[in-house]
Design a protein around this motif. Structure first.
Motif, PDB file in Angstrom:
ATOM      1  N   MET A   1       6.113  -3.036   2.003  1.00 26.70           N
ATOM      2  CA  MET A   1       6.391  -1.685   1.524  1.00 26.70           C
ATOM      3  C   MET A   1       7.217  -1.752   0.243  1.00 26.70           C
ATOM      4  SD  MET A   1       5.103   0.084   4.119  1.00 26.70           S
ATOM      5  CE  MET A   1       5.832   1.680   4.338  1.00 26.70           C
ATOM      6  N   ALA A   2       7.028  -0.760  -0.613  1.00 23.92           N
ATOM      7  CA  ALA A   2       7.888  -0.577  -1.784  1.00 23.92           C
ATOM      8  C   ALA A   2       9.013   0.354  -1.322  1.00 23.92           C
ATOM      9  CB  ALA A   2       7.106   0.022  -2.942  1.00 23.92           C
ATOM     10  N   TRP A   3      10.081  -0.245  -0.796  1.00 22.99           N
ATOM     11  CA  TRP A   3      11.193   0.521  -0.223  1.00 22.99           C
ATOM     12  C   TRP A   3      12.104   1.013  -1.347  1.00 22.99           C
ATOM     13  CZ3 TRP A   3      16.612  -0.194   0.331  1.00 22.99           C
ATOM     14  CH2 TRP A   3      17.220   0.648   1.270  1.00 22.99           C
ATOM     15  N   VAL A   4      12.480   2.296  -1.286  1.00 22.10           N
ATOM     16  CA  VAL A   4      13.315   2.923  -2.304  1.00 22.10           C
ATOM     17  C   VAL A   4      14.668   3.256  -1.692  1.00 22.10           C
ATOM     18  CG1 VAL A   4      13.541   4.864  -3.889  1.00 22.10           C
ATOM     19  CG2 VAL A   4      11.268   3.894  -3.425  1.00 22.10           C
ATOM     20  N   SER A   5      15.730   2.627  -2.202  1.00 22.80           N
ATOM     21  CA  SER A   5      17.070   2.914  -1.691  1.00 22.80           C
ATOM     22  C   SER A   5      17.512   4.299  -2.152  1.00 22.80           C
ATOM     23  CB  SER A   5      18.069   1.857  -2.172  1.00 22.80           C
ATOM     24  OG  SER A   5      18.273   1.983  -3.565  1.00 22.80           O
ATOM     25  N   VAL A   6      18.294   4.940  -1.313  1.00 19.47           N
ATOM     26  CA  VAL A   6      18.789   6.287  -1.607  1.00 19.47           C
ATOM     27  C   VAL A   6      20.294   6.274  -1.484  1.00 19.47           C
ATOM     28  CG1 VAL A   6      18.809   8.655  -0.703  1.00 19.47           C
ATOM     29  CG2 VAL A   6      16.655   7.380  -0.823  1.00 19.47           C
ATOM     30  N   PRO A   7      21.029   6.799  -2.457  1.00 21.21           N
ATOM     31  CA  PRO A   7      20.609   7.556  -3.629  1.00 21.21           C
ATOM     32  C   PRO A   7      20.397   6.716  -4.890  1.00 21.21           C
ATOM     33  CG  PRO A   7      22.977   7.733  -3.433  1.00 21.21           C
ATOM     34  CD  PRO A   7      22.495   6.879  -2.279  1.00 21.21           C
ATOM     35  N   ALA A   8      20.532   5.387  -4.817  1.00 18.41           N
ATOM     36  CA  ALA A   8      20.466   4.555  -6.020  1.00 18.41           C
ATOM     37  C   ALA A   8      19.084   4.529  -6.658  1.00 18.41           C
ATOM     38  CB  ALA A   8      20.912   3.122  -5.693  1.00 18.41           C
ATOM     39  N   LEU A   9      18.014   4.668  -5.853  1.00 16.98           N
ATOM     40  CA  LEU A   9      16.620   4.616  -6.314  1.00 16.98           C
ATOM     41  C   LEU A   9      16.236   3.240  -6.845  1.00 16.98           C
ATOM     42  CD1 LEU A   9      16.155   8.131  -7.985  1.00 16.98           C
ATOM     43  CD2 LEU A   9      15.985   7.464  -5.572  1.00 16.98           C
ATOM     44  N   VAL A  10      16.674   2.210  -6.138  1.00 16.97           N
ATOM     45  CA  VAL A  10      16.285   0.837  -6.436  1.00 16.97           C
ATOM     46  C   VAL A  10      15.067   0.513  -5.574  1.00 16.97           C
ATOM     47  CG1 VAL A  10      16.986  -1.582  -6.369  1.00 16.97           C
ATOM     48  CG2 VAL A  10      18.659   0.183  -6.962  1.00 16.97           C
TER      49      VAL A  10
ATOM     50  N   LEU B   1       0.819  -1.209   0.000  1.00 20.54           N
ATOM     51  CA  LEU B   1       0.000   0.000   0.000  1.00 20.54           C
ATOM     52  C   LEU B   1       0.852   1.258   0.000  1.00 20.54           C
ATOM     53  CD1 LEU B   1      -2.730  -0.985   2.631  1.00 20.54           C
ATOM     54  CD2 LEU B   1      -2.818  -1.200   0.127  1.00 20.54           C
ATOM     55  N   ASP B   2       2.088   1.123   0.477  1.00 23.45           N
ATOM     56  CA  ASP B   2       2.918   2.309   0.697  1.00 23.45           C
ATOM     57  C   ASP B   2       4.288   2.184   0.065  1.00 23.45           C
ATOM     58  OD1 ASP B   2       1.098   3.669   2.564  1.00 23.45           O
ATOM     59  OD2 ASP B   2       1.560   1.985   3.883  1.00 23.45           O
ATOM     60  N   CYS B   3       4.845   3.344  -0.235  1.00 25.78           N
ATOM     61  CA  CYS B   3       6.265   3.445  -0.547  1.00 25.78           C
ATOM     62  C   CYS B   3       6.982   3.740   0.774  1.00 25.78           C
ATOM     63  CB  CYS B   3       6.520   4.562  -1.550  1.00 25.78           C
ATOM     64  SG  CYS B   3       6.145   6.208  -0.907  1.00 25.78           S
ATOM     65  N   ASP B   4       8.262   3.495   0.802  1.00 29.04           N
ATOM     66  CA  ASP B   4       9.100   3.867   1.939  1.00 29.04           C
ATOM     67  C   ASP B   4      10.383   4.434   1.356  1.00 29.04           C
ATOM     68  OD1 ASP B   4      10.500   4.217   4.269  1.00 29.04           O
ATOM     69  OD2 ASP B   4      10.568   2.105   4.808  1.00 29.04           O
ATOM     70  N   LEU B   5      10.501   5.746   1.363  1.00 31.50           N
ATOM     71  CA  LEU B   5      11.680   6.406   0.813  1.00 31.50           C
ATOM     72  C   LEU B   5      12.815   6.280   1.815  1.00 31.50           C
ATOM     73  CD1 LEU B   5      12.982   8.098  -1.417  1.00 31.50           C
ATOM     74  CD2 LEU B   5      12.047  10.140  -0.287  1.00 31.50           C
ATOM     75  N   GLY B   6      13.863   5.573   1.433  1.00 31.31           N
ATOM     76  CA  GLY B   6      14.996   5.339   2.313  1.00 31.31           C
ATOM     77  C   GLY B   6      15.539   6.625   2.909  1.00 31.31           C
TER      78      GLY B   6
END
Length: 190
Positions: A134-143, A104-109
């Protein structure tokens, strides 16, 4: 609209957040230094019950940039669009949308902001416990990576967070936004 600054162990984040009765809209900018110096910009929109509708993120540094757009339809099926320019020692941005189906959610690293959505939806500031994909987004790679996360009411204003490799007690303010996420960021008040 509320302006928030979180100071982080290796950077800072400024967000403008509009938090409604069951929706959230935010834009933000962050800087960081690990694994390399970068700047990040994001735009987040949720629908009813604070469910992510769209997250757009851009990261960049000297000689490189990347962008990621995550779109969540009401059935929990995600669309992932990613672009990269320049040379940088990071994995390619993006990911497999099927791996986060049902989230349901994203999770911006490294951002305290995105913990707000599952906590408010689940009522974990007052009681209860729940596990979320969660759709976790790595930072800064954006994976984009699937991440199972558990949120549990610890005491008023404090929620215990756990994922496969990480646990932390997160302190929330009366407005439902993160005040202190010890290893991620601490809110600075004027």
């Amino acid at each position: 609209m509320t302006a928030i600054v979180w100071v982080k162990p290796e950077g800072a984040e400024l967000a403008e957040v509009e938090l409604g009765q069951d929706r959230l809209r935010a834009t933000g900018t962050a800087i960081g230094g690990d694994p390399l110096p970068y700047q990040l910009e994001y735009d987040l929109t949720t629908g009813e019950r604070w469910i992510t509708e769209r997250l757009f993120v851009k990261t960049y540094g000297p000689g490189w940039s990347r962008s990621l757009e995550l779109i969540n339809n009401p059935a929990g099926r995600w669309t992932i669009n990613a672009e990269a320019e320049g040379q940088v020692d990071l994995p390619p941005p993006g990911g497999d949308p099927a791996a986060v189906t049902g989230a349901l959610d994203c999770d911006l690293g490294l951002s305290p902001l995105t913990n707000t959505m599952p906590v408010l939806r689940g009522g974990f500031l007052q009681r209860g416990e729940g596990e979320h994909l969660m759709a976790w987004v790595s930072v800064p790679a954006l994976v984009v990576i699937p991440s199972r996360q558990t949120y549990r009411h610890a005491r008023p204003g404090v929620v215990s967070y756990a994922s496969e490799r990480f646990t932390e007690d997160i302190v929330f303010g009366a407005d439902g936004l993160v005040e202190n996420y010890p290893s991620i960021g601490r809110r600075i008040r004027p």
